[in-house]
Design an enzyme around this catalytic site. Sequence first.
Site, PDB file in Angstrom:
ATOM      1  CG  MET A  38      -1.479   1.355   1.630  1.00 56.25           C
ATOM      2  SD  MET A  38      -2.182   1.393   3.310  1.00 56.25           S
ATOM      3  CE  MET A  38      -3.838   0.834   2.970  1.00 56.25           C
ATOM      4  CG  ASP A  40       1.052   8.039  -3.100  1.00 55.23           C
ATOM      5  OD1 ASP A  40       1.964   7.676  -2.342  1.00 55.23           O
ATOM      6  OD2 ASP A  40       1.257   8.626  -4.185  1.00 55.23           O
ATOM      7  CD  GLN A  56      -1.334   4.728  -6.739  1.00 53.16           C
ATOM      8  OE1 GLN A  56      -0.394   4.614  -7.510  1.00 53.16           O
ATOM      9  NE2 GLN A  56      -2.595   4.657  -7.156  1.00 53.16           N
ATOM     10  CG  PHE A  99       1.025   5.977 -11.302  1.00 55.21           C
ATOM     11  CD1 PHE A  99       1.069   4.595 -11.269  1.00 55.21           C
ATOM     12  CD2 PHE A  99       2.216   6.660 -11.508  1.00 55.21           C
ATOM     13  CE1 PHE A  99       2.267   3.899 -11.435  1.00 55.21           C
ATOM     14  CE2 PHE A  99       3.417   5.983 -11.677  1.00 55.21           C
ATOM     15  CZ  PHE A  99       3.439   4.601 -11.645  1.00 55.21           C
ATOM     16  NE  ARG A 163       4.804  11.160 -10.266  1.00 46.04           N
ATOM     17  CZ  ARG A 163       5.929  11.447 -10.892  1.00 46.04           C
ATOM     18  NH1 ARG A 163       5.967  11.495 -12.213  1.00 46.04           N
ATOM     19  NH2 ARG A 163       7.040  11.694 -10.209  1.00 46.04           N
ATOM     20  CG  ASP A 164       0.567  12.149  -8.185  1.00 50.53           C
ATOM     21  OD1 ASP A 164       0.393  11.011  -8.652  1.00 50.53           O
ATOM     22  OD2 ASP A 164       1.653  12.531  -7.707  1.00 50.53           O
ATOM     23  CD  GLU A 218       5.899  11.745  -6.561  1.00 46.85           C
ATOM     24  OE1 GLU A 218       6.016  11.005  -7.559  1.00 46.85           O
ATOM     25  OE2 GLU A 218       6.088  11.342  -5.393  1.00 46.85           O
ATOM     26  CD1 TRP A 301       7.905   8.065  -1.949  1.00 45.36           C
ATOM     27  CD2 TRP A 301       7.922   5.912  -2.560  1.00 45.36           C
ATOM     28  NE1 TRP A 301       6.693   7.794  -2.537  1.00 45.36           N
ATOM     29  CE2 TRP A 301       6.678   6.477  -2.922  1.00 45.36           C
ATOM     30  CE3 TRP A 301       8.157   4.563  -2.837  1.00 45.36           C
ATOM     31  CZ2 TRP A 301       5.673   5.743  -3.556  1.00 45.36           C
ATOM     32  CZ3 TRP A 301       7.156   3.827  -3.465  1.00 45.36           C
ATOM     33  CH2 TRP A 301       5.942   4.418  -3.822  1.00 45.36           C
TER      34      TRP A 301
END
Length: 483
Positions: A38, A40, A56, A99, A163-164, A218, A301
């Site tokens: 798992m 975001d 995610q 994503f 993205r996002d 992000e 991360w």
Amino acid sequence: MLHKIEIEKANEFIEQKAKDVNKRYRNKYHLMAPIGWMNDPNGFVYFQGEYHLFYQYYPYDSIWGPMHWGHAKSKDLVNWEHLPVALAPSEEYDKDGCFSGSAIVKDDQLYLIYTGHVEEGDYRREVQCLAMSEDGIHFEKYHQNPVIAEAHIHNIADIAEFRDPKVFQRGETYYTIVAAQTADQRGQMLLFESANLVDWKFKSVVAEGEKHQGIMWECPDLFHLDGKDVLIFSPIQMAKQDNSYWNTSSTVAFIGEMDWETGKLAIENYHEIDYGLDFYAPQTCEGPNGERMMVAWMQMWNRNMPTNDLGHLWAGSMTLPRELHVEDNRLIQTPVKGIYRQFNEQPQDSSKNYFANVVKEQQYVHAVVEINEEQEFTFAYAKNGDEALKISYQAATEMLTVSRETIGYPIKGIEETHLVERKMRVSPVDGQLDLELFRDTSSLEVFANGQTMSFTFFEKVKGTDIAVESTTPLTIKLLTFSQ
């Protein structure tokens, strides 16, 4: 049809394999996936009387893989019900991952907007896509996806770092803010507008980073709160600044005033959102009474994850949801109110400086400390011999420090220095430090006068004691979680 097949495949795998998960370090009152990886939070939304939270998800392993969207719902943001997987990679435009993205309610239907990811060698494409649902559980991808792609960002941003999307409504207009990158590797946020969620046009660059503010931004979220406009996001490789931005990836709030004619944010202040080692990609939701709630991925991360190292078949958790306010141009966080109803007070043991056999795997600790100029204290939590989580405070510097150096399995990342602790400046209020600790098996979240620090830890041996060293008296209340 292919999407339905991939969804059924994922759900069948979860049903068959979730029983094999090792539960030793599983949290109880934080949202976790039933099995697998798992990260975001996605699609945090209030829909038909309940909070929905997507995330995610890679069900097939406890490491990152082609992203699906996991899904759960809750009435109180504490007790969660798992729902079927909502999205899976299946189409030409999202075959390597669905994503991060967000959700919005329109005409009593739930819409998801997400990034379709494709990556083949040096080729990478990220586009924004729609999926819709009438029941909030089963989703159909829009037949003309993607809805925001190359034509929308020509000469503005690179489709490889795009993205996002976070979608919201203002008046009769829908907006989505999307993370992107400049040609010289700085973060930027792009704003798009639509009358119907399907037909989008580019409006503006909301904000653009300087070199020291990270190589990519992000997971943006833009909202109005307490008379201010707030942009939260997660920059990668933001430069250290005093005690801020020590993790390889950080979380930041820009606070100021949005000019909706130009689509630009005038930034008055910015600061790190959470000063722990495990907090990333927060997303907010507006509750039924207008309250602004936030949840984040409680991990980081580029670090090893002990549950993966140990073969426990899962990795990752969400934070405790938090209610947000803006005071003095800073983001203030308080725990979701419903969490307090889940704890029962427990008797305290021993003297005021040592509490034996009182630590529980789900626990709330409330400490009120009278602060004078010479005040120092150290709070050793979950102590077993030399092992403990250590929380300390120095009044002279107003510095609160939390360290996991002496507890559990090592968690190492790519930072230049092996991070085992973080520091946060906390000023006393009315001569007191109000300290709240929420422990849930393998996590500790610290709330101190409206600021937060989030940590994971994985004990080798269960700690049962609390030891306190303090130059002035403090009051401690212990409560145990009940279901």
